[in-house]
Write a protein that holds these residues in place. Sequence first.
Motif, PDB file in Angstrom:
ATOM      1  N   GLN A   1      16.249  16.209 -15.470  1.00  0.00           N
ATOM      2  CA  GLN A   1      15.674  16.132 -16.908  1.00  0.00           C
ATOM      3  C   GLN A   1      16.205  17.296 -17.744  1.00  0.00           C
ATOM      4  O   GLN A   1      16.647  18.400 -17.265  1.00  0.00           O
ATOM      5  CB  GLN A   1      14.116  16.157 -16.877  1.00  0.00           C
ATOM      6  CG  GLN A   1      13.569  17.731 -16.294  1.00  0.00           C
ATOM      7  CD  GLN A   1      12.102  17.561 -16.099  1.00  0.00           C
ATOM      8  OE1 GLN A   1      11.517  16.799 -15.428  1.00  0.00           O
ATOM      9  NE2 GLN A   1      11.475  18.642 -16.771  1.00  0.00           N
ATOM     10  N   GLN A   2      16.082  17.123 -19.037  1.00  0.00           N
ATOM     11  CA  GLN A   2      16.646  17.872 -19.957  1.00  0.00           C
ATOM     12  C   GLN A   2      15.737  17.741 -21.306  1.00  0.00           C
ATOM     13  O   GLN A   2      15.627  16.628 -21.568  1.00  0.00           O
ATOM     14  CB  GLN A   2      18.187  17.272 -20.505  1.00  0.00           C
ATOM     15  CG  GLN A   2      19.432  17.645 -19.444  1.00  0.00           C
ATOM     16  CD  GLN A   2      20.597  17.017 -19.728  1.00  0.00           C
ATOM     17  OE1 GLN A   2      20.802  16.798 -21.073  1.00  0.00           O
ATOM     18  NE2 GLN A   2      21.669  17.240 -19.083  1.00  0.00           N
ATOM     19  N   GLY A   3      15.514  19.009 -22.011  1.00  0.00           N
ATOM     20  CA  GLY A   3      14.592  18.693 -23.253  1.00  0.00           C
ATOM     21  C   GLY A   3      13.240  18.689 -22.735  1.00  0.00           C
ATOM     22  O   GLY A   3      12.301  19.285 -23.752  1.00  0.00           O
ATOM     23  N   PHE A   4      12.879  18.194 -21.609  1.00  0.00           N
ATOM     24  CA  PHE A   4      11.432  18.279 -21.097  1.00  0.00           C
ATOM     25  C   PHE A   4      11.443  19.718 -20.394  1.00  0.00           C
ATOM     26  O   PHE A   4      12.080  19.807 -19.389  1.00  0.00           O
ATOM     27  CB  PHE A   4      11.291  16.995 -20.322  1.00  0.00           C
ATOM     28  CG  PHE A   4      10.891  15.792 -20.966  1.00  0.00           C
ATOM     29  CD1 PHE A   4       9.615  15.560 -21.702  1.00  0.00           C
ATOM     30  CD2 PHE A   4      11.859  14.785 -20.936  1.00  0.00           C
ATOM     31  CE1 PHE A   4       9.648  14.153 -22.365  1.00  0.00           C
ATOM     32  CE2 PHE A   4      11.937  13.553 -21.559  1.00  0.00           C
ATOM     33  CZ  PHE A   4      10.786  13.155 -22.423  1.00  0.00           C
ATOM     34  N   ALA A   5      10.616  20.452 -20.507  1.00  0.00           N
ATOM     35  CA  ALA A   5      10.204  21.808 -19.838  1.00  0.00           C
ATOM     36  C   ALA A   5       9.265  21.472 -18.625  1.00  0.00           C
ATOM     37  O   ALA A   5       9.492  22.351 -17.645  1.00  0.00           O
ATOM     38  CB  ALA A   5       9.708  22.905 -20.757  1.00  0.00           C
ATOM     39  N   ASP A   6       8.603  20.448 -18.511  1.00  0.00           N
ATOM     40  CA  ASP A   6       7.394  20.455 -17.505  1.00  0.00           C
ATOM     41  C   ASP A   6       7.735  19.234 -16.658  1.00  0.00           C
ATOM     42  O   ASP A   6       8.513  18.162 -17.131  1.00  0.00           O
ATOM     43  CB  ASP A   6       6.029  20.232 -18.086  1.00  0.00           C
ATOM     44  CG  ASP A   6       5.653  21.364 -19.037  1.00  0.00           C
ATOM     45  OD1 ASP A   6       5.958  22.509 -18.646  1.00  0.00           O
ATOM     46  OD2 ASP A   6       5.261  20.904 -20.083  1.00  0.00           O
ATOM     47  N   THR A   7       7.478  19.240 -15.459  1.00  0.00           N
ATOM     48  CA  THR A   7       7.461  17.840 -14.560  1.00  0.00           C
ATOM     49  C   THR A   7       6.257  17.778 -13.994  1.00  0.00           C
ATOM     50  O   THR A   7       5.574  18.624 -13.433  1.00  0.00           O
ATOM     51  CB  THR A   7       8.424  18.088 -13.501  1.00  0.00           C
ATOM     52  OG1 THR A   7       9.556  18.133 -13.927  1.00  0.00           O
ATOM     53  CG2 THR A   7       8.292  16.925 -12.353  1.00  0.00           C
ATOM     54  N   VAL A   8       5.537  16.378 -14.213  1.00  0.00           N
ATOM     55  CA  VAL A   8       4.267  16.185 -13.630  1.00  0.00           C
ATOM     56  C   VAL A   8       4.259  15.600 -12.420  1.00  0.00           C
ATOM     57  O   VAL A   8       5.093  14.625 -12.242  1.00  0.00           O
ATOM     58  CB  VAL A   8       3.436  15.307 -14.618  1.00  0.00           C
ATOM     59  CG1 VAL A   8       1.929  14.851 -14.150  1.00  0.00           C
ATOM     60  CG2 VAL A   8       3.140  16.155 -16.228  1.00  0.00           C
ATOM     61  N   VAL A   9       3.682  15.748 -11.308  1.00  0.00           N
ATOM     62  CA  VAL A   9       3.464  15.139 -10.117  1.00  0.00           C
ATOM     63  C   VAL A   9       2.073  14.609  -9.804  1.00  0.00           C
ATOM     64  O   VAL A   9       1.353  15.465  -9.861  1.00  0.00           O
ATOM     65  CB  VAL A   9       4.028  16.152  -8.815  1.00  0.00           C
ATOM     66  CG1 VAL A   9       4.030  15.234  -7.561  1.00  0.00           C
ATOM     67  CG2 VAL A   9       5.378  16.674  -9.376  1.00  0.00           C
ATOM     68  N   TRP A  10       1.986  13.267  -9.624  1.00  0.00           N
ATOM     69  CA  TRP A  10       0.561  12.705  -9.740  1.00  0.00           C
ATOM     70  C   TRP A  10       0.611  11.618  -8.675  1.00  0.00           C
ATOM     71  O   TRP A  10       1.324  10.799  -8.538  1.00  0.00           O
ATOM     72  CB  TRP A  10       0.494  12.084 -11.018  1.00  0.00           C
ATOM     73  CG  TRP A  10      -1.140  11.462 -11.116  1.00  0.00           C
ATOM     74  CD1 TRP A  10      -2.254  12.079 -11.123  1.00  0.00           C
ATOM     75  CD2 TRP A  10      -1.194  10.014 -11.036  1.00  0.00           C
ATOM     76  NE1 TRP A  10      -3.106  11.177 -11.225  1.00  0.00           N
ATOM     77  CE2 TRP A  10      -2.637   9.794 -11.142  1.00  0.00           C
ATOM     78  CE3 TRP A  10      -0.608   8.837 -11.160  1.00  0.00           C
ATOM     79  CZ2 TRP A  10      -3.407   8.612 -11.245  1.00  0.00           C
ATOM     80  CZ3 TRP A  10      -1.318   7.625 -11.251  1.00  0.00           C
ATOM     81  CH2 TRP A  10      -2.544   7.540 -10.985  1.00  0.00           C
ATOM     82  N   ASN A  11      -0.627  11.822  -7.895  1.00  0.00           N
ATOM     83  CA  ASN A  11      -0.852  10.608  -6.807  1.00  0.00           C
ATOM     84  C   ASN A  11      -2.366  10.619  -6.840  1.00  0.00           C
ATOM     85  O   ASN A  11      -2.871  11.724  -6.511  1.00  0.00           O
ATOM     86  CB  ASN A  11      -0.314  10.655  -5.576  1.00  0.00           C
ATOM     87  CG  ASN A  11      -0.602   9.375  -4.686  1.00  0.00           C
ATOM     88  OD1 ASN A  11      -1.803   9.312  -4.144  1.00  0.00           O
ATOM     89  ND2 ASN A  11       0.302   8.605  -4.595  1.00  0.00           N
TER      90      ASN A  11
END
Length: 303
Positions: free
Chosen positions: A234-244
């Motif tokens: 990813q670029q430009g996005f600072a966060d990563t959401v991990v969901w289940n």
Amino acid sequence: MSKRIVPSHYHGLEALELLAPDGARAVLLLHGAHLVSWVPAGAGEQLYLSPKSAFSSGQAIRGGVPVCFPQFAMRGPLQKHGFARSKPWQLVLAEQGEDDALAVLRLSDDAASRMVWPHAFEAELSVRIAGGTLELELACEHKGQEGDAPFDFTAALHTYLGLEELSDASLRGLAGLHYWDAVAGVEKQQRTDLLLPGSPGTEDLDRIYHQVQQDLTLIEQNAGRPERRLLIRQQGFADTVVWNPGAAKCAQVADMPADGYRKMLCVEAAAVEHPIRLAPGESWAGLQSLTLLGPDDEAAGTA
């Protein structure tokens, strides 16, 4: 020479069926600019789409890649995940090139959006497929006049990655990152490189990892099947959401089968912790790319 792609229909909704010359395929709906399928060249479906999802105008779709904009989750006054995923987008471009296929959709403010979010904006989603790679770019521009107030927004590409079995999956590349654990309601730090989403204690995952700069790799290992590795950048996005949602919460989700949680893991490129602020005339863009790695590709996504 580029070849124009003519819109068709998918579950009754207007759609673009992207086909690259090498056989890579994807299906993008104009409803919500929602990607519902991605099949790399020579491979199978990589996204999860709930068989119980409603394909109705004005309703969100469960699975694929919903566009969360201009609000992520309930972090603001708007409906959950904003209004972009349930509105019709306009077709800007859809074509097959010499080695790829590309589509661009646009959403602009209108009377309905200004009633809940009083800002002049233009958002675009670009989808490109070629070989084993999918690229998704979300862009936004402040279309107001000079002297208008800036606006803030949060956003995410809510990517549902399909799995054969959650307990066979791991996510590599998170070591050392701080994250907000929405299940526990506390800030934590990821100690290990591997996240095992189907292991005891982590079946119910809802995490926002901050300042994600390294590549991630989704790995599926099962004795009866070849190893699957999906490189996530990813670029430009600072966060990563991990969901289940895990078993208990999934059973309460009306548009998912009770065991649907075993077949998916959301790994979302997001801008959540620090909202994006745009003044009139300013723009922003964020990119998520997914690449299905072959057996000869070097391991990637290590911290």
